[in-house]
Design an enzyme around this catalytic site. Structure first.
Site, PDB file in Angstrom:
ATOM      1  N   ASP A  13       0.502  -1.338   0.038  1.00  0.00           N
ATOM      2  CA  ASP A  13      -0.074   0.060   0.197  1.00  0.00           C
ATOM      3  C   ASP A  13       0.655   1.163  -0.255  1.00  0.00           C
ATOM      4  O   ASP A  13       0.778   2.112   0.410  1.00  0.00           O
ATOM      5  CB  ASP A  13      -0.766   0.328   1.062  1.00  0.00           C
ATOM      6  CG  ASP A  13      -2.011  -1.089   1.271  1.00  0.00           C
ATOM      7  OD1 ASP A  13      -2.491  -2.103  -0.076  1.00  0.00           O
ATOM      8  OD2 ASP A  13      -2.169  -1.788   2.289  1.00  0.00           O
ATOM      9  N   GLY A  15       1.223   2.534  -2.340  1.00  0.00           N
ATOM     10  CA  GLY A  15       1.158   4.096  -3.878  1.00  0.00           C
ATOM     11  C   GLY A  15       1.840   3.413  -4.417  1.00  0.00           C
ATOM     12  O   GLY A  15       1.836   4.522  -6.122  1.00  0.00           O
ATOM     13  N   LYS A  16       1.847   2.684  -4.585  1.00  0.00           N
ATOM     14  CA  LYS A  16       2.787   1.796  -6.299  1.00  0.00           C
ATOM     15  C   LYS A  16       1.888   1.701  -7.669  1.00  0.00           C
ATOM     16  O   LYS A  16       2.321   2.109  -8.675  1.00  0.00           O
ATOM     17  CB  LYS A  16       2.420   0.159  -6.118  1.00  0.00           C
ATOM     18  CG  LYS A  16       3.665  -0.068  -5.526  1.00  0.00           C
ATOM     19  CD  LYS A  16       3.925  -1.490  -4.990  1.00  0.00           C
ATOM     20  CE  LYS A  16       2.756  -3.098  -4.413  1.00  0.00           C
ATOM     21  NZ  LYS A  16       2.535  -2.189  -3.039  1.00  0.00           N
ATOM     22  N   GLY A  40      -4.267  -4.115  -4.400  1.00  0.00           N
ATOM     23  CA  GLY A  40      -5.130  -3.314  -5.484  1.00  0.00           C
ATOM     24  C   GLY A  40      -4.288  -1.687  -5.527  1.00  0.00           C
ATOM     25  O   GLY A  40      -3.620  -1.485  -4.467  1.00  0.00           O
ATOM     26  N   HIS A  41      -4.693  -2.065  -6.530  1.00  0.00           N
ATOM     27  CA  HIS A  41      -3.426  -0.854  -6.352  1.00  0.00           C
ATOM     28  C   HIS A  41      -4.461   0.267  -7.227  1.00  0.00           C
ATOM     29  O   HIS A  41      -5.456   0.362  -8.393  1.00  0.00           O
ATOM     30  CB  HIS A  41      -2.494  -1.109  -8.177  1.00  0.00           C
ATOM     31  CG  HIS A  41      -1.454  -2.082  -7.260  1.00  0.00           C
ATOM     32  ND1 HIS A  41      -0.803  -2.516  -8.651  1.00  0.00           N
ATOM     33  CD2 HIS A  41      -1.034  -2.121  -6.530  1.00  0.00           C
ATOM     34  CE1 HIS A  41       0.058  -3.878  -7.823  1.00  0.00           C
ATOM     35  NE2 HIS A  41      -0.403  -3.100  -6.504  1.00  0.00           N
ATOM     36  N   GLN A 223       2.101  -6.248  -3.006  1.00  0.00           N
ATOM     37  CA  GLN A 223       2.702  -6.320  -1.488  1.00  0.00           C
ATOM     38  C   GLN A 223       3.479  -4.948  -1.739  1.00  0.00           C
ATOM     39  O   GLN A 223       3.566  -4.473  -2.390  1.00  0.00           O
ATOM     40  CB  GLN A 223       2.320  -7.702  -0.988  1.00  0.00           C
ATOM     41  CG  GLN A 223       0.908  -8.785  -1.113  1.00  0.00           C
ATOM     42  CD  GLN A 223       1.267  -8.320  -2.151  1.00  0.00           C
ATOM     43  OE1 GLN A 223       1.643  -9.408  -3.591  1.00  0.00           O
ATOM     44  NE2 GLN A 223      -0.202  -9.065  -3.034  1.00  0.00           N
ATOM     45  N   THR A 238       2.886 -12.894   2.683  1.00  0.00           N
ATOM     46  CA  THR A 238       2.024 -13.195   2.150  1.00  0.00           C
ATOM     47  C   THR A 238       3.259 -13.808   2.018  1.00  0.00           C
ATOM     48  O   THR A 238       3.989 -14.955   2.246  1.00  0.00           O
ATOM     49  CB  THR A 238       1.496 -11.914   1.506  1.00  0.00           C
ATOM     50  OG1 THR A 238       1.296 -12.977  -0.230  1.00  0.00           O
ATOM     51  CG2 THR A 238       3.164 -11.988  -0.169  1.00  0.00           C
ATOM     52  N   THR A 300     -10.075  -4.647   0.576  1.00  0.00           N
ATOM     53  CA  THR A 300     -10.560  -5.339   1.634  1.00  0.00           C
ATOM     54  C   THR A 300     -11.587  -4.291   1.983  1.00  0.00           C
ATOM     55  O   THR A 300     -12.656  -4.736   3.082  1.00  0.00           O
ATOM     56  CB  THR A 300     -10.312  -5.981   2.641  1.00  0.00           C
ATOM     57  OG1 THR A 300      -8.638  -5.035   2.996  1.00  0.00           O
ATOM     58  CG2 THR A 300      -9.386  -7.603   2.459  1.00  0.00           C
ATOM     59  N   ARG A 304      -6.336   1.144   7.513  1.00  0.00           N
ATOM     60  CA  ARG A 304      -4.920   0.161   7.513  1.00  0.00           C
ATOM     61  C   ARG A 304      -4.220   1.094   8.907  1.00  0.00           C
ATOM     62  O   ARG A 304      -4.612   1.967   9.218  1.00  0.00           O
ATOM     63  CB  ARG A 304      -4.132   0.986   6.347  1.00  0.00           C
ATOM     64  CG  ARG A 304      -4.495  -0.175   4.942  1.00  0.00           C
ATOM     65  CD  ARG A 304      -3.674   0.806   4.255  1.00  0.00           C
ATOM     66  NE  ARG A 304      -4.105   0.595   2.473  1.00  0.00           N
ATOM     67  CZ  ARG A 304      -4.460   1.369   1.672  1.00  0.00           C
ATOM     68  NH1 ARG A 304      -3.495   2.470   1.759  1.00  0.00           N
ATOM     69  NH2 ARG A 304      -4.804   0.774   0.775  1.00  0.00           N
ATOM     70  N   ASP A 332       2.168  14.647   0.922  1.00  0.00           N
ATOM     71  CA  ASP A 332       1.099  16.029   1.356  1.00  0.00           C
ATOM     72  C   ASP A 332       0.332  15.361   2.498  1.00  0.00           C
ATOM     73  O   ASP A 332       0.395  16.225   2.955  1.00  0.00           O
ATOM     74  CB  ASP A 332       0.014  16.400  -0.191  1.00  0.00           C
ATOM     75  CG  ASP A 332       0.327  14.784  -0.139  1.00  0.00           C
ATOM     76  OD1 ASP A 332       0.934  13.847  -0.992  1.00  0.00           O
ATOM     77  OD2 ASP A 332      -1.299  14.738  -0.370  1.00  0.00           O
TER      78      ASP A 332
HETATM   79  P1  IMP Z   1      -2.815 -13.065   2.193  1.00  0.00           P
HETATM   80  O1  IMP Z   1      -1.466 -12.093   1.188  1.00  0.00           O
HETATM   81  O2  IMP Z   1      -4.301 -12.319   1.581  1.00  0.00           O
HETATM   82  O3  IMP Z   1      -2.711 -13.717   1.966  1.00  0.00           O
HETATM   83  O4  IMP Z   1      -2.165 -12.339   2.992  1.00  0.00           O
HETATM   84  C1  IMP Z   1      -0.757 -12.129   3.996  1.00  0.00           C
HETATM   85  C2  IMP Z   1      -0.781 -10.819   5.061  1.00  0.00           C
HETATM   86  O5  IMP Z   1      -0.240  -9.662   3.542  1.00  0.00           O
HETATM   87  C3  IMP Z   1      -1.680 -10.036   5.502  1.00  0.00           C
HETATM   88  O6  IMP Z   1      -1.116  -9.464   6.597  1.00  0.00           O
HETATM   89  C4  IMP Z   1      -1.962  -9.164   4.414  1.00  0.00           C
HETATM   90  O7  IMP Z   1      -3.249  -8.049   4.766  1.00  0.00           O
HETATM   91  C5  IMP Z   1      -1.393  -8.823   3.369  1.00  0.00           C
HETATM   92  N1  IMP Z   1      -1.183  -8.061   2.469  1.00  0.00           N
HETATM   93  C6  IMP Z   1      -1.116  -8.816   1.363  1.00  0.00           C
HETATM   94  N2  IMP Z   1      -1.842  -8.362  -0.061  1.00  0.00           N
HETATM   95  C7  IMP Z   1      -1.274  -7.130   0.617  1.00  0.00           C
HETATM   96  C8  IMP Z   1      -1.524  -5.811  -0.588  1.00  0.00           C
HETATM   97  O8  IMP Z   1      -1.713  -5.675  -1.380  1.00  0.00           O
HETATM   98  N3  IMP Z   1      -1.425  -4.339   0.736  1.00  0.00           N
HETATM   99  C9  IMP Z   1      -1.037  -4.794   1.868  1.00  0.00           C
HETATM  100  N4  IMP Z   1      -0.800  -5.742   2.498  1.00  0.00           N
HETATM  101  C10 IMP Z   1      -1.044  -6.964   1.299  1.00  0.00           C
END
Ligand code: IMP
Length: 435
Positions: A13, A15-16, A40-41, A223, A238, A300, A304, A332
Site C-alpha cells: 500500500d 502507492g505503487k 489493490g492498486h 505487496q 504473504t 478489503t 490500515r 502531502d
Molecule cells: P494474503 O496475501 O492475502 O495471504 O495476506 C497475507 C498478509 O499480507 C496479510 O497481512 C495481508 O493484509 C497482507 N497483504 C496482502 N496483500 C496486500 C497488499 O496488497 N497490501 C497490503 N497488505 C497486503
C-alpha cells in the site's frame, strides 16, 4: 533499452499504482510478477478512481502498452474477467493483444478461498485478504497446482483438481468446510478458461523477444518488501516473493536484463492485517493519520494501521532489493503535524547485536527479537503548507525538504520521485529510470 523493477519498500500500500502508472508512460510492456487479487492498486486519472487487483497499473496508459500477468502469479480467473470487463467498459484493453496471461501462472480455485477464509476465522489468523493466496501457493509448491494452461483440457483439468483435492480435502474437513464438487468446478473453470484463452501464451518468450528488440519493460511488484515470504516479518507475510529478484524468477528473465530497481515508500508507514509494527501510532494520532491519508484497504476496505516512517525497516528494502532509487509517496499527508518522527534504529535488549551492542540499524524481523525491540526516533519539524501544488523540490517548504533530505541521507539513496497528491500531476519528478 531500459528494464525497470518497481517494488513496495514497506508493508504494501505504498502507492505503487500511481507510481507505476506514471512510469508506464515510458514503458512498452508492463508486467505484474507476483501475488494475485490480494493486491489493490488505486489510480486516480481525470478525477476518476480505478482500482486494479490483477492487471498491471500500466493499463491506464491505453493502446499499445502490453500488460502481462507473469507466471509467478496466482490468478483468480473470475476476478480477472470482471476486472477486464470493467476496464473495457472504460475503453481500455480494447485490443486482445494488449493483455497477456502467462500460461504457467497458477489458478486460484474456490476451495483455496474457502480454506483461507476458514483459517482466518480460527486460531492463528494473520489477517489475510482471504483471496485464497496462501492455499494456492501451497498447492503450487506441493506440485499439485492447476496452471492456466490446464484450463484448456477437460480431462487434464479434472485430473489436476482431483489430485489437488487429495491434499486439500482433509484440511477442508478439519476446518468444517464444504465438500467441493469436482464436476461443477471443472465445468466452471473450463468456461472461464475459454474466456481467457485469447490472452494466454508463453509470457517468458514474449518478454524475451520484447527485451531483445529494445522495448522498455516495467516489472510491477505487489505487496511490499516486509511481506516477502522469505525475508519479511514471518509468519505475518504473504505467500510469494515480493522482492525485486522475484521479477526475474516469476517472468523467466535473467537478472542481467534489469537496469534499475525503484522502491516505493510512503512518507510514513502503514500495515494492514496482523503482525509486528513497532512504529505504529495508536489512538488519536493514528486515527488522524488514517483519515488524512485515506488509509483504508483497496481490496478489503480494512482500516490500515498507521505509524511513523521506519528508516531502519527501509534499510532492509534498500539491501534486499538493491534499490537504485526511492519514490516517496504521500508527503502531502503529513501536513499540519508540529513534529515528525523517523525511526532510525532499534535497541534490542537481551539479544545483543554484533560487537556486544544492543543497537540495530535495521528492523529486526524475527518476532522474538521484535518483542524486545524499542524504536529509536529522530524528531524533525513539521510544516503547515499544502504541498499538492509543488512540482520542484526547491518549492517544498524548508521542513518538508529537510525531511526528504534526511531520509535520503539515512538510506544512502536518492529520491527519484516525490508524490504530493493522488493525481498524476501532483508529482515532483526528479529522475526517470527509463531515460
Ligand atoms: P494474503 O496475501 O492475502 O495471504 O495476506 C497475507 C498478509 O499480507 C496479510 O497481512 C495481508 O493484509 C497482507 N497483504 C496482502 N496483500 C496486500 C497488499 O496488497 N497490501 C497490503 N497488505 C497486503
Amino acid at each position: 533499452m531500459a528494464n525497470v523493477v518497481i517494488i513496495g519498500a514497506q508493508w504494501g500500500d505504498e502507492g505503487k499504482g500511481k507510481v507505476v502508472d506514471l512510469y508506464s508512460e515510458f514503458a512498452d510492456v508492463v508486467v505484474r510478477f507476483g501475488g494475485g487479487a490480494n493486491a489493490g492498486h488505486t489510480l486516480v486519472v481525470g478525477g476518476n478512481k480505478v482500482i486494479t487487483h490483477l492487471i498491471p497499473s500500466g493499463v491506464l496508459r491505453g493502446r499499445g502498452k502490453r500488460c502481462v500477468l507473469g507466471d509467478g502469479m496466482v490468478i483468480d480467473p473470475q476476478t480477472l474477467l470482471e476486472e477486464l470487463t470493467d476496464l473495457r467498459g472504460r475503453g481500455l484493453l480494447a485490443d486482445d493483444r494488449d493483455l497477456v496471461i502467462g500460461e504457467r501462472a497458477h489458478v486460484i480455485l474456490p476451495f483455496h478461498k474457502e480454506i483461507d477464509r476458514l483459517r482466518e476465522e480460527g486460531k492463528g489468523a494473520i489477517g489475510t485478504t482471504r483471496r485464497g493466496i496462501g492455499p494456492a501457493y501451497e498447492a503450487k509448491m506441493a506440485r499439485r497446482g492447476v496452471r492456466i494452461r490446464d484450463l484448456f483440457s477437460e480431462s487434464r483439468l479434472r485430473e489436476r483438481i482431483s489430485h489437488q483435492l487429495e491434499d486439500c480435502l482433509p484440511r477442508l474437513q478439519q476446518l468444517g468446510g464444504q465438500l467441493p464438487d469436482v464436476d461443477r468446478i471443472t465445468q466452471q473453470y473450463l468456461a472461464l478458461g475459454a474466456s481467457l484463452a485469447p490472452f494466454v501464451q508463453d509470457a517468458t518468450r514474449l518478454l524475451h523477444d520484447e527485451i531483445k528488440r529494445g522495448q522498455h519493460v516495467l516489472f510491477e511488484g505487489a505487496q511490499g518488501t516486509l511481506l516477502d515470504i522469505d525475508h519479511g516479518t514471518y509468519p505475518f507475510v504473504t505467500s510469494s516473493t515480493t522482492l525485486a529478484g522475484g521479477a526475474c524468477a516469476s517472468c523467466g528473465i535473467g537478472p542481467t536484463a534489469i537496469n534499475s530497481v525503484i522502491g516505493i515508500a510512503k512518507a510514513y508507514a502503514t500495515r494492514v492485517g496482523g503482525g509486528p509494527f513497532p512504529t505504529e501510532l495508536v489512538g488519536d494520532a493514528g486515527d488522524a493519520l488514517r483519515q488524512a491519508g485515506a488509509e483504508f484497504g483497496a481490496t478489503t476496505g480494512r482500516p490500515r494501521r498507521c505509524g511513523w516512517l521506519d528508516v531502519a525497516a527501509l534499510r532492509l528494502a534498500v539491501r534486499w532489493n538493491g534499490l537504485s532509487g526511492l519514490a516517496l509517496t504521500k508527503l502531502d499527508v503529513l501536513r499540519g503535524l508540529k513534529k515528525l518522527k523517523i525511526c532510525v534504529g532499534y535497541r534490542v535488549s537481551g539479544t545483543p547485536g554484533s560487537g556486544g551492542s544492543d543497537y540495530r540499524d535495521e528492523l529486526p524481523c524475527d518476532s522474538d527479537d521484535l518483542a524486545h525491540a524499542t524504536p529509536i526516533y529522530e524528531e524533525l519539524d513539521g510544516w503547515d503548507a499544502d504541498l499538492t501544488g509543488v512540482r520542484e523540490v526547491e518549492d517544498l517548504p524548508p521542513p518538508a525538504k529537510r525531511y526528504v533530505r534526511r531520509i535520503e541521507t539515512l538510506l544512502g539513496i536518492d529520491c527519484c520521485l516525490i508524490s504530493v497528491g493522488a493525481g498524476r500531476a501532483e508529482t515532483v519528478m526528479l529522475r526517470n529510470p527509463f531515460r
